[in-house]
Design a protein around this motif. Structure first.
Motif, PDB file in Angstrom:
ATOM      1  N   UNK A 145       0.840  -1.208   0.000  1.00  0.00           N
ATOM      2  CA  UNK A 145       0.000   0.000   0.000  1.00  0.00           C
ATOM      3  C   UNK A 145       0.868   1.248   0.000  1.00  0.00           C
ATOM      4  N   UNK A 146       1.863   1.266   0.887  1.00  0.00           N
ATOM      5  CA  UNK A 146       2.810   2.382   0.900  1.00  0.00           C
ATOM      6  C   UNK A 146       3.961   2.037  -0.028  1.00  0.00           C
ATOM      7  N   UNK A 147       4.157   2.850  -1.055  1.00  0.00           N
ATOM      8  CA  UNK A 147       5.025   2.494  -2.153  1.00  0.00           C
ATOM      9  C   UNK A 147       6.437   3.034  -1.974  1.00  0.00           C
ATOM     10  N   UNK A 148       7.329   2.534  -2.829  1.00  0.00           N
ATOM     11  CA  UNK A 148       8.743   2.894  -2.712  1.00  0.00           C
ATOM     12  C   UNK A 148       8.996   4.357  -3.051  1.00  0.00           C
ATOM     13  N   UNK A 149       8.075   4.996  -3.795  1.00  0.00           N
ATOM     14  CA  UNK A 149       8.276   6.392  -4.169  1.00  0.00           C
ATOM     15  C   UNK A 149       7.621   7.359  -3.191  1.00  0.00           C
ATOM     16  N   UNK A 150       7.174   6.858  -2.037  1.00  0.00           N
ATOM     17  CA  UNK A 150       6.575   7.718  -1.025  1.00  0.00           C
ATOM     18  C   UNK A 150       5.076   7.891  -1.160  1.00  0.00           C
ATOM     19  N   UNK A 151       4.492   7.426  -2.262  1.00  0.00           N
ATOM     20  CA  UNK A 151       3.048   7.516  -2.462  1.00  0.00           C
ATOM     21  C   UNK A 151       2.378   6.261  -1.898  1.00  0.00           C
ATOM     22  N   UNK A 152       1.042   6.259  -1.944  1.00  0.00           N
ATOM     23  CA  UNK A 152       0.317   5.032  -1.621  1.00  0.00           C
ATOM     24  C   UNK A 152      -0.568   4.652  -2.805  1.00  0.00           C
ATOM     25  N   UNK A 153      -1.245   3.545  -2.683  1.00  0.00           N
ATOM     26  CA  UNK A 153      -2.012   3.026  -3.814  1.00  0.00           C
ATOM     27  C   UNK A 153      -2.997   4.046  -4.374  1.00  0.00           C
ATOM     28  N   UNK A 154      -3.727   4.705  -3.490  1.00  0.00           N
ATOM     29  CA  UNK A 154      -4.781   5.616  -3.947  1.00  0.00           C
ATOM     30  C   UNK A 154      -4.232   6.958  -4.413  1.00  0.00           C
ATOM     31  N   UNK A 155      -3.196   7.455  -3.740  1.00  0.00           N
ATOM     32  CA  UNK A 155      -2.615   8.721  -4.195  1.00  0.00           C
ATOM     33  C   UNK A 155      -1.975   8.559  -5.569  1.00  0.00           C
ATOM     34  N   UNK A 156      -1.444   7.362  -5.848  1.00  0.00           N
ATOM     35  CA  UNK A 156      -0.855   7.098  -7.164  1.00  0.00           C
ATOM     36  C   UNK A 156      -1.939   7.129  -8.247  1.00  0.00           C
ATOM     37  N   UNK A 157      -3.118   6.606  -7.914  1.00  0.00           N
ATOM     38  CA  UNK A 157      -4.232   6.644  -8.876  1.00  0.00           C
ATOM     39  C   UNK A 157      -4.656   8.093  -9.132  1.00  0.00           C
ATOM     40  N   UNK A 158      -4.734   8.875  -8.063  1.00  0.00           N
ATOM     41  CA  UNK A 158      -5.125  10.286  -8.212  1.00  0.00           C
ATOM     42  C   UNK A 158      -4.082  11.042  -9.033  1.00  0.00           C
ATOM     43  N   UNK A 159      -2.804  10.768  -8.778  1.00  0.00           N
ATOM     44  CA  UNK A 159      -1.730  11.432  -9.539  1.00  0.00           C
ATOM     45  C   UNK A 159      -1.804  11.100 -11.022  1.00  0.00           C
ATOM     46  N   UNK A 160      -2.251   9.893 -11.337  1.00  0.00           N
ATOM     47  CA  UNK A 160      -2.276   9.476 -12.744  1.00  0.00           C
ATOM     48  C   UNK A 160      -3.231  10.326 -13.576  1.00  0.00           C
ATOM     49  N   UNK A 161      -4.226  10.939 -12.918  1.00  0.00           N
ATOM     50  CA  UNK A 161      -5.188  11.784 -13.641  1.00  0.00           C
ATOM     51  C   UNK A 161      -4.476  12.963 -14.310  1.00  0.00           C
ATOM     52  N   UNK A 162      -3.417  13.460 -13.663  1.00  0.00           N
ATOM     53  CA  UNK A 162      -2.705  14.626 -14.189  1.00  0.00           C
ATOM     54  C   UNK A 162      -1.633  14.251 -15.211  1.00  0.00           C
ATOM     55  N   UNK A 163      -1.409  12.963 -15.414  1.00  0.00           N
ATOM     56  CA  UNK A 163      -0.330  12.535 -16.317  1.00  0.00           C
ATOM     57  C   UNK A 163      -0.816  11.486 -17.316  1.00  0.00           C
ATOM     58  N   UNK A 164      -2.062  11.615 -17.750  1.00  0.00           N
ATOM     59  CA  UNK A 164      -2.615  10.639 -18.687  1.00  0.00           C
ATOM     60  C   UNK A 164      -1.920  10.760 -20.044  1.00  0.00           C
ATOM     61  N   UNK A 165      -1.485   9.614 -20.567  1.00  0.00           N
ATOM     62  CA  UNK A 165      -0.887   9.560 -21.898  1.00  0.00           C
ATOM     63  C   UNK A 165      -1.966   9.100 -22.877  1.00  0.00           C
TER      64      UNK A 165
END
Length: 527
Positions: A145-165
């Motif tokens: 759940x807590x990831x190696x880059x300091x994010x967690x599962x859900x924050x990573x999903x939220x971040x992906x909204x701003x970086x959609x390819x």
């Protein structure tokens, strides 16, 4: 082994495409060389697959060990020192196998195992959402759940909204549509669609799309959204990808501690996976767990000797194998050869596979593991099944695999204790006349110290001037703690004018002088 090659070959292709990014991603998450993950995948497929007694299990580098590996590489002073611990871990696993430690697998409740499968299915879906949209900041294989880059599962999903390819997302949607169409419609139309698997078609279309749109700023797929296999310039550079253990570090106590930790965690993950895959197996075959531990031990020894990560049997690849129609261990072995051949012969072609296409494949795997209907089934089975199941699912999603399993197992034990408390005895008031109570208490077949509270509560609540019949004819084990409770209660009973009659296999006795002496004189087969 090749009797079902028409089933195993297509399944091995699917497992290969699932395993490839996971091998690389777990190596990246572990802070190890990328090629070390591929080595572990190859050995897990070919060597462990050949030695294992599991027909549908697939072994390779495990996400559950990534945190241990990452910490150990720094603590032990380098990757080559860490490899010594991997070799030692394999030796210890061999010893576990010969000591028949595999029996541990049979002590995990079914509800917890089902919760494990469901939790992993949910995690697969959640973790692949960013990759599906072309946001690949977190490496494949980071399942915590807590990831190696300091994010967690859900924050990573939220971040992906701003970086959609757009390009990665488009080909992922196309791949997902192909997979659904293939599985739900085409395979029922013709046998050719059973032989040629949907995931292979999706990957081929992904490679073609990347090649056609290369250089297109909007709809093209950039390099960081593709599989990244190390490409050797020559045979010598290929050999340079291998690392070898520094056995001079074997005198370091930390190396031995790490080796034992790897053996313990890898064995536990393997046994849990074995139990889970056996439940998924349509043929309902049973894997010999001690043989599995020995196979994993050999695999880890070899992996450590040539620079690979620790190996376990892994549920994601195993479930993909089962869902793709794999019948025998041939699918696991062939997938290992596919990994070996591809990194030698076609690494450049592999590096054209979009990660978003592989995310679409894993979406299907995750959904099949975490079907909504299973929640309904477990709920209808009653709270004793549903509560450990739900706790395991939530624990895995919000922590990691081993913590979630431990929480589910702990709750399962509490449920057993509660039921043991409730089922220790049966109390029946037979007669209530002239102010006197005739009460019959029948003890269960096994009465242990867990039942002390329930029995003591009943005895203390007996009214004065009562007549208690204590029936122990069905009891085959009576804990000494319970006998002591009866001994202590006999003194209270005299003061409250309560008469006690014990009904046993030997006969009946009223107000015995010593309960301890009486029960110790019972036949040996009874308590």
């Amino acid at each position: 082994m090749f009797k079902y090659i028409k089933n195993d070959l297509p399944a091995s292709i699917v497992v290969f495409f699932v395993a490839l990014p996971l091998c690389l991603g777990i190596a990246l998450a572990s802070g190890a060389p990328l090629f070390s993950g591929l080595i572990a995948g190859i050995i897990g497929g070919i060597v462990v697959g050949a030695l294992s007694g599991s027909q549908i299990g697939v072994s390779g580098p495990a996400a559950g060990l990534a945190a241990i590996v990452l910490t150990a590489i720094g603590t032990l002073g380098g990757y080559q020192n860490f490899l010594v611990a991997v070799v030692l871990g394999g030796i210890i696993q061999l010893i576990f196998g010969f000591l028949k430690a595999g029996i541990i697998a049979y002590y995990f409740p079914s509800s917890v195992i089902k919760g494990m499968l469901t939790g992993i299915g949910i995690i697969i879906i959640l973790k692949q959402i960013p990759h599906f949209f072309g946001y690949d900041a977190d490496p494949e294989g980071d399942w915590a759940f807590f990831q190696v880059d300091g994010e967690n599962t859900f924050s990573e999903i939220i971040n992906s909204i701003n970086f959609i390819s757009p390009g990665a997302t488009l080909i992922a949607v196309v791949a997902l549509a192909i997979l659904i169409l293939w599985g739900q419609v085409l395979t029922k139309k013709s046998k050719i669609f059973e032989l040629i698997q949907g995931p292979l078609v999706a990957v081929v279309i992904g490679i073609v799309y990347y090649s056609l749109t290369q250089g297109n700023g909007t709809w093209g797929i950039s390099q960081e959204h593709l599989v990244s296999v190390p490409v050797p310039d020559s045979f010598d550079s290929f050999l340079g990808f291998f690392s070898f253990p520094n056995f001079s570090a074997i005198s370091n106590p930390e190396v031995w501690i790490t080796g034992f930790t790897i053996a313990l965690v890898a064995s536990l993950e393997t046994l849990l996976c074995v139990e889970a895959t056996d439940k998924l197996d349509p043929e309902k075959r049973t894997t010999p767990t001690n043989r599995e531990l020995r196979a994993q031990g050999v695999g880890n020894m070899l992996s450590g000797l040539v620079g690979g990560l620790p190996v376990t049997q892994v549920i994601v690849r195993s479930s993909a194998n089962i869902q793709s129609g794999g019948k025998t261990k041939a699918s696991a072995i062939i997938h290992g050869f596919f990994l070996l051949g591809s990194v030698i012969l076609i690494p450049t072609l592999l590096n054209k596979i979009p990660l978003s296409v592989l995310a679409a494949i894993l979406f299907i795997v995750g959904f099949k593991l975490a079907k909504p209907s299973l929640f309904k089934t477990m709920y209808q089975a009653g709270w004793k099944q549903f509560v450990p199941f739900a706790v395991t699912v939530v624990g895995i999603v919000f922590t990691d695999l081993l913590v979630g399993i431990s929480l589910g197992l702990g709750v399962g034990i509490v449920v057993v204790l509660i039921k043991s408390y409730q089922n220790s005895h049966f109390l029946h008031i037979e007669d209530k006349s002239n102010g006197a109570h005739k009460i019959k208490m029948t003890l269960a077949e096994e009465v242990t110290f867990f039942n002390k509270g329930a029995i003591l509560k009943e005895l203390d609540s007996l009214p004065e001037n009562s007549y208690l019949e204590l029936d122990v004819r069905k009891t085959r084990f009576l804990d000494n703690d319970i006998v002591e409770i009866l001994e202590d209660f006999s003194n209270k009973a005299k003061n409250r004018n309560i008469d006690i009659k014990i009904i046993s296999e030997k006969g009946e006795i009223e107000n015995p002088d010593s309960y301890i002496e009486f029960f110790n004189l019972r036949p040996k087969k009874s308590a």
